[in-house]
Write a protein that holds these residues in place. Sequence first.
Motif, PDB file in Angstrom:
ATOM      1  N   HIS A  53       0.834  -1.206   0.000  1.00  0.00           N
ATOM      2  CA  HIS A  53       0.000   0.000   0.000  1.00  0.00           C
ATOM      3  C   HIS A  53       0.868   1.256   0.000  1.00  0.00           C
ATOM      4  CE1 HIS A  53      -3.571  -2.391   0.580  1.00  0.00           C
ATOM      5  NE2 HIS A  53      -2.981  -3.028   1.577  1.00  0.00           N
ATOM      6  N   ASN A  54       2.173   1.056  -0.057  1.00  0.00           N
ATOM      7  CA  ASN A  54       3.134   2.151  -0.032  1.00  0.00           C
ATOM      8  C   ASN A  54       3.544   2.472  -1.474  1.00  0.00           C
ATOM      9  OD1 ASN A  54       5.585   3.597   0.001  1.00  0.00           O
ATOM     10  ND2 ASN A  54       6.129   2.782   2.009  1.00  0.00           N
ATOM     11  N   PHE A  55       3.278   3.695  -1.909  1.00  0.00           N
ATOM     12  CA  PHE A  55       3.559   4.065  -3.283  1.00  0.00           C
ATOM     13  C   PHE A  55       5.054   4.084  -3.594  1.00  0.00           C
ATOM     14  CE2 PHE A  55      -0.759   5.769  -2.839  1.00  0.00           C
ATOM     15  CZ  PHE A  55      -1.349   5.114  -3.913  1.00  0.00           C
ATOM     16  N   GLU A  56       5.882   4.426  -2.610  1.00  0.00           N
ATOM     17  CA  GLU A  56       7.325   4.405  -2.830  1.00  0.00           C
ATOM     18  C   GLU A  56       7.812   2.973  -3.033  1.00  0.00           C
ATOM     19  OE1 GLU A  56       9.454   6.503   0.201  1.00  0.00           O
ATOM     20  OE2 GLU A  56       8.365   8.362  -0.151  1.00  0.00           O
ATOM     21  N   ALA A  57       7.275   2.050  -2.256  1.00  0.00           N
ATOM     22  CA  ALA A  57       7.640   0.646  -2.409  1.00  0.00           C
ATOM     23  C   ALA A  57       7.180   0.125  -3.763  1.00  0.00           C
ATOM     24  CB  ALA A  57       7.038  -0.190  -1.288  1.00  0.00           C
ATOM     25  N   LYS A  58       5.964   0.483  -4.155  1.00  0.00           N
ATOM     26  CA  LYS A  58       5.456   0.060  -5.464  1.00  0.00           C
ATOM     27  C   LYS A  58       6.354   0.578  -6.581  1.00  0.00           C
ATOM     28  CE  LYS A  58       0.606  -0.567  -4.399  1.00  0.00           C
ATOM     29  NZ  LYS A  58      -0.730  -0.528  -4.966  1.00  0.00           N
ATOM     30  N   SER A  59       6.788   1.809  -6.466  1.00  0.00           N
ATOM     31  CA  SER A  59       7.680   2.405  -7.460  1.00  0.00           C
ATOM     32  C   SER A  59       8.986   1.624  -7.545  1.00  0.00           C
ATOM     33  CB  SER A  59       7.948   3.860  -7.113  1.00  0.00           C
ATOM     34  OG  SER A  59       8.839   4.431  -8.029  1.00  0.00           O
TER      35      SER A  59
END
Length: 68
Positions: free
Chosen positions: A24-30
């Motif tokens: 749910h973390n956009f930085e991790a997804k990136s």
Amino acid sequence: MEEKNDISILNLIEKNIGKIKASHNFEAKSFYISTIEKLCEAYDQQISAELMNFREEKPLVRKPMTKE
């Protein structure tokens, strides 16, 4: 050995896709997306190298042109 590398790269891609879905973390997804892009580039290079090796091993047989 190439087949084992194929499976390893594809497995890593699948694992990172799973991490994107679970995160749910956009930085991790990136980060996972960036990793997948690099893995795809590595897979593309590997496939290209295998194709060149295949072409060197199996030269095209060309039939002479004749009038029928």
